[in-house]
Design a protein around this motif. Structure first.
Motif, PDB file in Angstrom:
ATOM      1  N   ALA A  75      29.340 -23.913  10.708  1.00 52.27           N
ATOM      2  CA  ALA A  75      28.496 -24.076  11.887  1.00 52.27           C
ATOM      3  C   ALA A  75      29.343 -24.445  13.096  1.00 52.27           C
ATOM      4  O   ALA A  75      29.111 -23.947  14.199  1.00 52.27           O
ATOM      5  CB  ALA A  75      27.453 -25.166  11.626  1.00 52.27           C
ATOM      6  N   GLY A  96      21.289 -26.403   5.059  1.00 54.46           N
ATOM      7  CA  GLY A  96      20.109 -26.422   5.912  1.00 54.46           C
ATOM      8  C   GLY A  96      20.418 -27.022   7.271  1.00 54.46           C
ATOM      9  O   GLY A  96      19.994 -26.499   8.306  1.00 54.46           O
ATOM     10  N   VAL A  97      21.151 -28.120   7.258  1.00 55.78           N
ATOM     11  CA  VAL A  97      21.511 -28.741   8.535  1.00 55.78           C
ATOM     12  C   VAL A  97      22.392 -27.810   9.352  1.00 55.78           C
ATOM     13  O   VAL A  97      22.215 -27.653  10.562  1.00 55.78           O
ATOM     14  CB  VAL A  97      22.228 -30.085   8.275  1.00 55.78           C
ATOM     15  CG1 VAL A  97      22.771 -30.641   9.572  1.00 55.78           C
ATOM     16  CG2 VAL A  97      21.267 -31.066   7.630  1.00 55.78           C
ATOM     17  N   ALA A 138      22.532 -24.550   9.228  1.00 51.48           N
ATOM     18  CA  ALA A 138      21.736 -23.429   9.732  1.00 51.48           C
ATOM     19  C   ALA A 138      20.907 -23.857  10.932  1.00 51.48           C
ATOM     20  O   ALA A 138      20.769 -23.118  11.915  1.00 51.48           O
ATOM     21  CB  ALA A 138      20.832 -22.900   8.615  1.00 51.48           C
ATOM     22  N   LEU A 139      20.362 -25.061  10.895  1.00 51.04           N
ATOM     23  CA  LEU A 139      19.567 -25.547  12.015  1.00 51.04           C
ATOM     24  C   LEU A 139      20.428 -25.718  13.255  1.00 51.04           C
ATOM     25  O   LEU A 139      20.022 -25.368  14.369  1.00 51.04           O
ATOM     26  CB  LEU A 139      18.914 -26.878  11.631  1.00 51.04           C
ATOM     27  CG  LEU A 139      17.990 -27.496  12.685  1.00 51.04           C
ATOM     28  CD1 LEU A 139      16.820 -26.569  12.981  1.00 51.04           C
ATOM     29  CD2 LEU A 139      17.486 -28.844  12.202  1.00 51.04           C
ATOM     30  N   VAL A 140      21.619 -26.242  13.060  1.00 56.27           N
ATOM     31  CA  VAL A 140      22.519 -26.430  14.192  1.00 56.27           C
ATOM     32  C   VAL A 140      22.897 -25.081  14.798  1.00 56.27           C
ATOM     33  O   VAL A 140      22.907 -24.913  16.021  1.00 56.27           O
ATOM     34  CB  VAL A 140      23.772 -27.206  13.741  1.00 56.27           C
ATOM     35  CG1 VAL A 140      24.819 -27.200  14.841  1.00 56.27           C
ATOM     36  CG2 VAL A 140      23.407 -28.629  13.366  1.00 56.27           C
ATOM     37  N   LEU A 184      21.196 -22.313  14.714  1.00 59.27           N
ATOM     38  CA  LEU A 184      20.031 -21.749  15.390  1.00 59.27           C
ATOM     39  C   LEU A 184      19.834 -22.388  16.758  1.00 59.27           C
ATOM     40  O   LEU A 184      19.575 -21.711  17.756  1.00 59.27           O
ATOM     41  CB  LEU A 184      18.784 -21.966  14.523  1.00 59.27           C
ATOM     42  CG  LEU A 184      17.472 -21.412  15.089  1.00 59.27           C
ATOM     43  CD1 LEU A 184      17.550 -19.913  15.234  1.00 59.27           C
ATOM     44  CD2 LEU A 184      16.310 -21.802  14.201  1.00 59.27           C
ATOM     45  N   LEU A 185      19.982 -23.703  16.832  1.00 60.22           N
ATOM     46  CA  LEU A 185      19.826 -24.381  18.111  1.00 60.22           C
ATOM     47  C   LEU A 185      20.896 -23.938  19.089  1.00 60.22           C
ATOM     48  O   LEU A 185      20.616 -23.733  20.273  1.00 60.22           O
ATOM     49  CB  LEU A 185      19.896 -25.894  17.912  1.00 60.22           C
ATOM     50  CG  LEU A 185      18.682 -26.518  17.218  1.00 60.22           C
ATOM     51  CD1 LEU A 185      18.956 -27.989  16.954  1.00 60.22           C
ATOM     52  CD2 LEU A 185      17.429 -26.342  18.039  1.00 60.22           C
TER      53      LEU A 185
END
Lengths: 160, 175
Positions: free
Chosen positions: A14, B104-105, B107-109, B111-112
């Protein structure tokens, strides 16, 4: 809990994606590729003029009251960052387009040799800017300014 | 009182474990010591009593096999111990337990960040500045989110503007 468990593979993935997207978005484009069309809007049919793209005509028809849209002229230009291009649409109409960077442009519309308006807009793919006004016989003129992709601009240059 | 060493020598004499020279010395000592004779007699009686009542321990295997087992155990203990890794093999379920929450975290980051960094087409419809050159003219701006277009409509305020009607920007031949 050990601190090392927080530095997990998906977390670093990420971080890499964020840095990459931020870097890509921050880098200004070298040039802005545009297509500019002068369109005549009318409810009459004309065989002497070339109709515009049917899909785009449909989009215009959702807002403007005219049924038919014909292309008077079209030009494809590539404007380097910070440069100004003068685009002559007709004998009466010209555009002075300055690329400000970050897809932002400054457009000065000149009609009959006199400045009409100045616009600062951010262009995006498939989000054209349409400058329009009344013309004779209850018709209208439209100047459509579109941002195009670099490969499409290259094809237009080759077609010329 | 006889010392312990003398008592042990008498027991050894009784068991036949003394060499010839020491055996003769003990016999000479017994000939002139009544206390030693009494102790010898007592030891003999005790020996006779135990001989009749002691249980024989019988091994399940032969003597040679028994001693070979002992020898092998000694050799095994003398060999260095192999290094046992503290890291046990990790099962798939352990990895899944670790991956799911952090994925999950992450992926959320992502996406944001995509929504923030790449705001998409909506930004094109919200930005814009305009200046009209002539006071006799007006302009309306309409940003159509559905059709994804920004439209500017110029109109004549005074009615005698050269911009509209009388002097269109596009000269069209009506034929």
């Amino acid at each position: 809990m050990k601190l090392s468990c927080f530095f997990h593979v998906p977390f670093w993935m990420a971080v890499c994606v964020m840095l990459t997207t931020g870097r890509v978005n921050a880098a200004p484009a070298d040039a802005l590729h545009m297509e500019v069309q002068l369109i005549w809007a009318t409810n009459e049919t004309s065989t002497k003029h070339k109709p515009i793209d049917a899909d785009f005509a449909k989009r215009l028809g959702k807002t403007y009251r005219w049924k038919n849209y014909y292309e008077i002229s079209q030009q494809a230009v590539s404007i380097p960052n910070g440069a100004v291009n003068t685009i002559k649409m007709s004998d009466q109409c010209k555009l002075d387009v300055k690329y400000l960077g970050g897809d932002r442009v400054e457009i000065v519309l000149t009609g009959e040799g006199k400045p009409v308006s100045k616009h600062v807009e951010k262009l995006a793919l498939d989000w054209p800017l349409v400058l329009s006004g009344n013309a004779k016989n209850e018709t209208a003129w439209l100047v459509v300014i579109k941002k195009v992709a670099a490969d499409k601009a290259a094809k237009s240059e080759k077609a010329k | 009182m006889m010392n312990q060493e003398a008592q042990l020598k008498l027991q050894a004499y009784l068991d036949g474990e003394l060499p010839a020279g020491e055996r003769a010395a003990v016999e000479a000592w017994l000939a002139c010591d009544a206390e030693a004779q009494l102790l010898l007699a007592e030891l003999q009686n005790t020996g006779r009593a135990l001989d009749g009542h002691g249980a024989d321990v019988k091994l399940p295997e032969t003597r040679e096999f028994f001693w070979s087992k002992i020898e092998r155990e000694i050799e095994r203990q003398e060999q260095p111990e192999p290094v046992i890794s503290r890291h046990q093999p990790v099962s798939v379920f352990w990895w899944l337990r670790q991956w799911v929450p952090f994925s999950g975290v992450a992926a959320l980051v992502v996406l944001l960040m995509i929504l923030v960094v790449h705001p998409g087409q909506s930004n094109a419809g919200q930005f814009g500045e305009m200046e009209i050159a002539a006071d006799s003219m007006g302009a309306d701006v309409f940003r159509d989110q559905e059709q994804k277009m920004t439209m500017v409509w110029f109109y004549d305020r005074s009615g005698d503007s050269q911009f509209t009607e009388s002097s269109p920007l596009a000269t069209v031949n009506h034929q």
